[in-house]
Design a protein around this motif. Structure first.
Motif, PDB file in Angstrom:
ATOM      1  N   GLY A  50       0.768  -1.464   0.166  1.00  0.00           N
ATOM      2  CA  GLY A  50       0.020  -0.048   0.052  1.00  0.00           C
ATOM      3  C   GLY A  50       0.822   1.280  -0.027  1.00  0.00           C
ATOM      4  O   GLY A  50       0.463   2.354  -0.366  1.00  0.00           O
ATOM      5  N   GLY A  51       1.995   1.217   0.747  1.00  0.00           N
ATOM      6  CA  GLY A  51       2.834   2.459   0.635  1.00  0.00           C
ATOM      7  C   GLY A  51       3.214   3.044  -0.738  1.00  0.00           C
ATOM      8  O   GLY A  51       3.884   4.146  -0.717  1.00  0.00           O
ATOM      9  N   GLY A  52       3.180   2.125  -1.848  1.00  0.00           N
ATOM     10  CA  GLY A  52       3.586   2.566  -3.038  1.00  0.00           C
ATOM     11  C   GLY A  52       2.672   3.312  -3.626  1.00  0.00           C
ATOM     12  O   GLY A  52       2.802   3.901  -4.908  1.00  0.00           O
ATOM     13  N   LEU A  53       1.525   3.502  -3.626  1.00  0.00           N
ATOM     14  CA  LEU A  53       0.604   3.847  -4.160  1.00  0.00           C
ATOM     15  C   LEU A  53       0.403   5.302  -4.039  1.00  0.00           C
ATOM     16  O   LEU A  53       0.346   6.137  -3.143  1.00  0.00           O
ATOM     17  N   ARG A  54       0.398   6.058  -5.069  1.00  0.00           N
ATOM     18  CA  ARG A  54       0.315   7.505  -4.984  1.00  0.00           C
ATOM     19  C   ARG A  54      -0.467   8.174  -5.717  1.00  0.00           C
ATOM     20  O   ARG A  54      -0.840   9.337  -6.106  1.00  0.00           O
ATOM     21  N   SER A  55      -1.396   7.657  -6.531  1.00  0.00           N
ATOM     22  CA  SER A  55      -2.406   8.148  -7.357  1.00  0.00           C
ATOM     23  C   SER A  55      -3.601   7.016  -7.729  1.00  0.00           C
ATOM     24  O   SER A  55      -3.556   5.927  -7.374  1.00  0.00           O
ATOM     25  N   LEU A  56      -4.592   7.446  -7.969  1.00  0.00           N
ATOM     26  CA  LEU A  56      -5.693   6.676  -8.548  1.00  0.00           C
ATOM     27  C   LEU A  56      -5.712   5.819  -9.447  1.00  0.00           C
ATOM     28  O   LEU A  56      -6.148   4.245  -9.566  1.00  0.00           O
ATOM     29  N   ASP A  57      -4.735   5.959 -10.372  1.00  0.00           N
ATOM     30  CA  ASP A  57      -4.262   5.245 -11.579  1.00  0.00           C
ATOM     31  C   ASP A  57      -3.418   4.051 -10.875  1.00  0.00           C
ATOM     32  O   ASP A  57      -3.661   2.853 -11.275  1.00  0.00           O
ATOM     33  N   ASP A  58      -2.616   4.497  -9.891  1.00  0.00           N
ATOM     34  CA  ASP A  58      -2.057   3.140  -9.085  1.00  0.00           C
ATOM     35  C   ASP A  58      -2.985   2.361  -8.421  1.00  0.00           C
ATOM     36  O   ASP A  58      -2.686   1.113  -8.420  1.00  0.00           O
ATOM     37  N   VAL A  59      -3.803   2.862  -7.876  1.00  0.00           N
ATOM     38  CA  VAL A  59      -4.850   2.017  -7.250  1.00  0.00           C
ATOM     39  C   VAL A  59      -5.301   1.144  -8.235  1.00  0.00           C
ATOM     40  O   VAL A  59      -5.810  -0.183  -8.070  1.00  0.00           O
ATOM     41  N   ALA A  60      -5.844   1.762  -9.412  1.00  0.00           N
ATOM     42  CA  ALA A  60      -6.436   0.775 -10.408  1.00  0.00           C
ATOM     43  C   ALA A  60      -5.595  -0.346 -10.852  1.00  0.00           C
ATOM     44  O   ALA A  60      -6.119  -1.624 -11.331  1.00  0.00           O
ATOM     45  N   ARG A  61      -4.220  -0.016 -10.914  1.00  0.00           N
ATOM     46  CA  ARG A  61      -3.096  -1.052 -11.421  1.00  0.00           C
ATOM     47  C   ARG A  61      -3.168  -2.165 -10.470  1.00  0.00           C
ATOM     48  O   ARG A  61      -2.890  -3.459 -10.574  1.00  0.00           O
ATOM     49  N   LEU A  62      -3.251  -1.778  -9.160  1.00  0.00           N
ATOM     50  CA  LEU A  62      -3.135  -2.596  -7.859  1.00  0.00           C
ATOM     51  C   LEU A  62      -4.288  -3.480  -7.931  1.00  0.00           C
ATOM     52  O   LEU A  62      -3.954  -4.976  -7.842  1.00  0.00           O
ATOM     53  N   VAL A  63      -5.431  -3.187  -8.286  1.00  0.00           N
ATOM     54  CA  VAL A  63      -6.784  -3.810  -8.257  1.00  0.00           C
ATOM     55  C   VAL A  63      -6.674  -4.887  -9.491  1.00  0.00           C
ATOM     56  O   VAL A  63      -6.940  -6.153  -9.349  1.00  0.00           O
ATOM     57  N   ALA A  64      -6.147  -4.270 -10.401  1.00  0.00           N
ATOM     58  CA  ALA A  64      -6.261  -5.273 -11.713  1.00  0.00           C
ATOM     59  C   ALA A  64      -5.011  -6.457 -11.416  1.00  0.00           C
ATOM     60  O   ALA A  64      -5.291  -7.708 -11.838  1.00  0.00           O
ATOM     61  N   PHE A  65      -3.910  -6.166 -10.878  1.00  0.00           N
ATOM     62  CA  PHE A  65      -3.003  -7.152 -10.442  1.00  0.00           C
ATOM     63  C   PHE A  65      -3.416  -7.994  -9.534  1.00  0.00           C
ATOM     64  O   PHE A  65      -3.314  -9.504  -9.685  1.00  0.00           O
ATOM     65  N   PHE A  66      -4.321  -7.493  -8.393  1.00  0.00           N
ATOM     66  CA  PHE A  66      -4.689  -8.626  -7.319  1.00  0.00           C
ATOM     67  C   PHE A  66      -5.836  -9.365  -8.065  1.00  0.00           C
ATOM     68  O   PHE A  66      -5.705 -10.510  -7.532  1.00  0.00           O
ATOM     69  N   GLU A  67      -6.740  -9.003  -8.912  1.00  0.00           N
ATOM     70  CA  GLU A  67      -7.663  -9.780  -9.340  1.00  0.00           C
ATOM     71  C   GLU A  67      -6.980 -10.846 -10.389  1.00  0.00           C
ATOM     72  O   GLU A  67      -7.459 -12.118 -10.479  1.00  0.00           O
ATOM     73  N   ALA A  68      -6.089 -10.550 -11.046  1.00  0.00           N
ATOM     74  CA  ALA A  68      -5.353 -11.388 -11.833  1.00  0.00           C
ATOM     75  C   ALA A  68      -4.672 -12.500 -11.131  1.00  0.00           C
ATOM     76  O   ALA A  68      -4.448 -13.674 -11.501  1.00  0.00           O
ATOM     77  N   ARG A  69      -4.119 -12.263 -10.015  1.00  0.00           N
ATOM     78  CA  ARG A  69      -3.579 -13.289  -8.946  1.00  0.00           C
ATOM     79  C   ARG A  69      -4.673 -14.178  -8.275  1.00  0.00           C
ATOM     80  O   ARG A  69      -4.440 -14.955  -7.649  1.00  0.00           O
ATOM     81  N   ARG A  70      -6.092 -13.680  -8.356  1.00  0.00           N
ATOM     82  CA  ARG A  70      -7.042 -14.241  -7.757  1.00  0.00           C
ATOM     83  C   ARG A  70      -6.809 -13.828  -6.238  1.00  0.00           C
ATOM     84  O   ARG A  70      -7.226 -15.042  -5.539  1.00  0.00           O
ATOM     85  N   GLY A  71      -6.327 -13.097  -5.770  1.00  0.00           N
ATOM     86  CA  GLY A  71      -5.986 -12.876  -4.401  1.00  0.00           C
ATOM     87  C   GLY A  71      -4.760 -13.407  -3.699  1.00  0.00           C
ATOM     88  O   GLY A  71      -3.832 -13.313  -4.350  1.00  0.00           O
ATOM     89  N   GLN A  72      -5.092 -14.400  -2.710  1.00  0.00           N
ATOM     90  CA  GLN A  72      -3.979 -15.184  -2.198  1.00  0.00           C
ATOM     91  C   GLN A  72      -3.603 -16.446  -3.174  1.00  0.00           C
ATOM     92  O   GLN A  72      -2.448 -17.165  -2.917  1.00  0.00           O
ATOM     93  N   LEU A  73      -4.406 -16.521  -4.162  1.00  0.00           N
ATOM     94  CA  LEU A  73      -4.379 -18.204  -4.860  1.00  0.00           C
ATOM     95  C   LEU A  73      -2.959 -18.200  -5.602  1.00  0.00           C
ATOM     96  O   LEU A  73      -2.298 -19.501  -5.429  1.00  0.00           O
ATOM     97  N   HIS A  74      -2.534 -17.251  -6.254  1.00  0.00           N
ATOM     98  CA  HIS A  74      -1.385 -17.282  -7.330  1.00  0.00           C
ATOM     99  C   HIS A  74      -0.151 -16.545  -6.940  1.00  0.00           C
ATOM    100  O   HIS A  74      -0.353 -15.223  -6.452  1.00  0.00           O
TER     101      HIS A  74
END
Length: 210
Positions: A50-74
């Motif tokens: 979370g400490g690396g997030l600086r903009s709403l675009d960063d938040v969107a990139r984080l959410v996309a990466f999180f979803e692609a990993r299926r949370g804790q799964l991968h």
């Protein structure tokens, strides 16, 4: 658990907090002394993305990466900006940075490791996720050519020689590397209002054994 050979966006990991964790079991004796032991041969690293997030675009990139990993799964690769090279963070990896083995005339495969400390208490950390194209290797001080003399597997951290190094030859290597990790949560909670007000969400990441 599957492991995705993809790196968490480095622009988001920059500024994150974290580092190695050890597990020590301490027993206090009746005479005031202690007995200390550990069930872990290797440390485990934890980070907060979370400490690396600086903009709403960063938040969107984080959410996309999180979803692609299926949370804790991968699992996935993580760049630890404080410790990602065989040398100091401000230096360029060289073929003589780390001793990874000694030739015996037969063995062709050697694991990359990084040494911490000096003397009898040295800790050897297995490096399982070197960065592709970053590995430099020398045998008895003579630089070797990747492809012609050896191959380095970025998914396992093993160096394999075309011809086994001669008996007694010191084998050294330099490299950059990532940490194999996964998200340590199945839930992201990000409020746009609080984020814009300066509140950074917690995004725990933990190292995995591979």
């Amino acid at each position: 658990m599957a492991f995705h050979e993809v790196r968490f966006p480095v622009a988001l990991s920059y500024g994150s907090a974290g580092g190695p964790e050890r597990r020590t079991e301490i027993v206090a004796l009746a005479n005031g002394f202690e007995e200390r032991n550990t069930p872990w041969a290797h440390s485990r690293r934890r980070y907060d993305a979370g400490g690396g997030l600086r903009s709403l675009d960063d938040v969107a990139r984080l959410v996309a990466f999180f979803e692609a990993r299926r949370g804790q799964l991968h699992g996935f690769r993580w760049k630890d900006w404080a410790d990602h090279k065989s040398c100091g963070c401000g230096a360029v990896p060289g073929a003589g940075d780390q001793a990874i083995g000694t030739g015996d005339g037969t063995e062709r495969r050697f694991r990359l490791v990084k040494r911490y400390g000096d003397g009898a208490s040295d800790y050897l950390r297995p490096v399982t996720k070197p960065v592709a194209g970053s590995v430099r290797v020398a045998v008895a001080g003579v630089p070797q050519a990747e492809g012609a003399d050896f191959t380095a597997d970025p998914a396992t951290g093993f160096v394999t020689f075309v011809r086994a190094p001669v008996a007694g030859a010191a084998i050294t290597a330099g490299f950059e590397f990532d940490v194999p990790v996964r998200f340590d949560t199945d839930r992201l909670s990000v409020s746009v209002a609080t984020f814009m007000a300066g509140e950074i969400p917690d995004v725990p990441v933990v190292e995995v054994r591979v």
